[in-house]
Design a protein around this motif. Structure first.
Motif, short mmCIF file in Angstrom:
data_model
loop_
_atom_site.label_atom_id
_atom_site.label_comp_id
_atom_site.label_asym_id
_atom_site.label_seq_id
_atom_site.Cartn_x
_atom_site.Cartn_y
_atom_site.Cartn_z
N LEU A 89 42.91 26.58 32.07
CA LEU A 89 41.46 26.44 31.98
C LEU A 89 41.00 27.20 30.76
N SER A 90 40.28 26.49 29.89
CA SER A 90 39.88 27.12 28.63
C SER A 90 38.69 26.37 28.04
N GLN A 92 38.22 25.81 25.17
CA GLN A 92 38.67 25.10 23.98
C GLN A 92 39.43 23.82 24.34
N GLY A 115 42.02 31.98 33.26
CA GLY A 115 41.98 33.12 32.34
C GLY A 115 40.84 34.05 32.70
N TYR A 117 38.67 37.90 30.91
CA TYR A 117 38.45 38.75 29.73
C TYR A 117 38.24 37.86 28.50
N GLU A 118 38.94 38.18 27.40
CA GLU A 118 38.79 37.36 26.18
C GLU A 118 39.70 36.14 26.22
N LEU A 134 35.60 22.90 31.22
CA LEU A 134 34.58 22.32 32.10
C LEU A 134 33.38 21.85 31.29
N GLY A 135 33.26 22.31 30.07
CA GLY A 135 32.13 21.92 29.24
C GLY A 135 31.95 22.91 28.12
N PHE A 137 30.50 25.56 27.14
CA PHE A 137 29.86 26.85 27.44
C PHE A 137 30.99 27.79 27.83
N LEU A 139 32.39 30.66 30.36
CA LEU A 139 32.26 31.34 31.65
C LEU A 139 33.06 32.64 31.59
N GLY A 141 35.36 33.50 33.70
CA GLY A 141 36.74 33.27 34.12
C GLY A 141 36.98 31.80 34.43
N GLY A 142 38.24 31.46 34.67
CA GLY A 142 38.59 30.05 34.92
C GLY A 142 38.44 29.64 36.38
#
Ligand SMILES: C[S@@+](CC[C@H](N)C(=O)[O-])C[C@H]1O[C@@H](n2cnc3c(N)ncnc32)[C@H](O)[C@@H]1O
Length: 245
Positions: A89-90, A92, A115, A117-118, A134-135, A137, A139, A141-142
């Motif tokens: 999940l990212s 990017q 994921g 943190y950074e 997911l879009g 923006f 969040l 976390g994943g």
């Protein structure tokens, strides 16, 4: 049957959402099996630390590769088939959509990496099959994307929805948004349910719904409408929309 492993630092996050309604029922019927894996359990550090400072400097912390690689390997031990995906999940990644949910539902095993943190050390990309967002923006976390993916994917797994809840008429199923829905009472605060829906005339109802689906897709999602291939009937229905509505 769909098997899912969720790799997360916050397994408790999922207890509420996975234990209600349709997802709960699907797990009880063993159509979907969801296992939560705590990434922290794979930390070699005596304080169970899983993050570290980014090389090159910069703010925030980065999830270390070792616990995440090992959590993925642990989940893979349960995978008995080629039909599996390891999904990072990212923000990017490729944007999740209806089509992706359908594809994922045809796999027998999904491993979702959340994921925090950074983000996660970039080397995680060497062992994933998909990077999904997911879009546009960011969040914290994943976990929310993981839930959204499981929920949307589960709807396509045979047996998860009852026959009355079929996804076939729903928004995006055919490239159009769904028609408007009404239920009892017939009049509420002076607002009437469209007459045609009370007529019992199935053909007329079908035309009305199709016309409404076309109309709202055109108005609300011109991007989808542009991609949609109109049938001869659709063209006729659209013409009648021009004159009357
Ligand atoms: C704060 S974000 C990291 C963002 C990263 N530094 C960047 O700028 O691309 C932390 C984690 O949340 C998850 N995440 C955040 N936004 C997301 C999105 N739109 N879709 C999927 N996952 C997301 C990812 O797992 C990510 O590793």
């Amino acid at each position: 049957m769909l098997n899912v492993h969720i790799l997360t630092l916050f397994p408790d996050f999922f207890t509420g959402p996975l234990n209600v309604s349709i997802l709960k029922r699907a797990q009880e019927k063993e159509i979907i099996k969801i296992k939560l894996v705590n990434i922290r359990d794979f930390s070699r550090n005596k304080h169970k630390k899983v993050d570290d400072y980014p090389y090159g400097g910069g703010c925030g912390m980065v999830l270390k590769p070792e616990p995440v690689f090992e959590a993925v390997e642990y989940a893979l031990e349960d995978v008995k088939t080629e039909r599996h995906r390891v999904i990072l999940l990212s923000p990017q990644g490729k944007t999740f959509d209806h089509q992706m949910a359908k594809e994922f539902s045809q796999e027998s095993h999904l491993i979702l990496i959340c994921g925090h943190y950074e983000g996660i050390d970039e080397r995680i990309k060497t062992i994933i099959s998909d990077e999904v967002s997911l879009g546009d923006f960011v969040l914290t976390g994943g976990e929310i994307p993981a839930l959204a993916i499981i929920d949307a994917t589960a709807r396509f797994v045979p047996g998860v929805l009852g026959s009355s809840e079929s996804p076939k008429d729903e928004s995006f199923a055919e490239g159009l948004l769904e028609y408007p829905q009404y239920t009892r009472p017939e009049v509420y605060r002076g607002l009437r349910v469209p007459e045609v829906l009370l007529s019992g005339n199935h053909k007329e109802i079908e035309f009305y719904r199709r016309k409404q689906a076309l109309k709202r897709t055109l108005e609300k999602r011109p991007d989808l409408f542009k991609k949609y291939k109109l049938t001869d009937l659709d063209k006729e229905l659209l013409k009648s929309l021009d004159c009357k509505e």
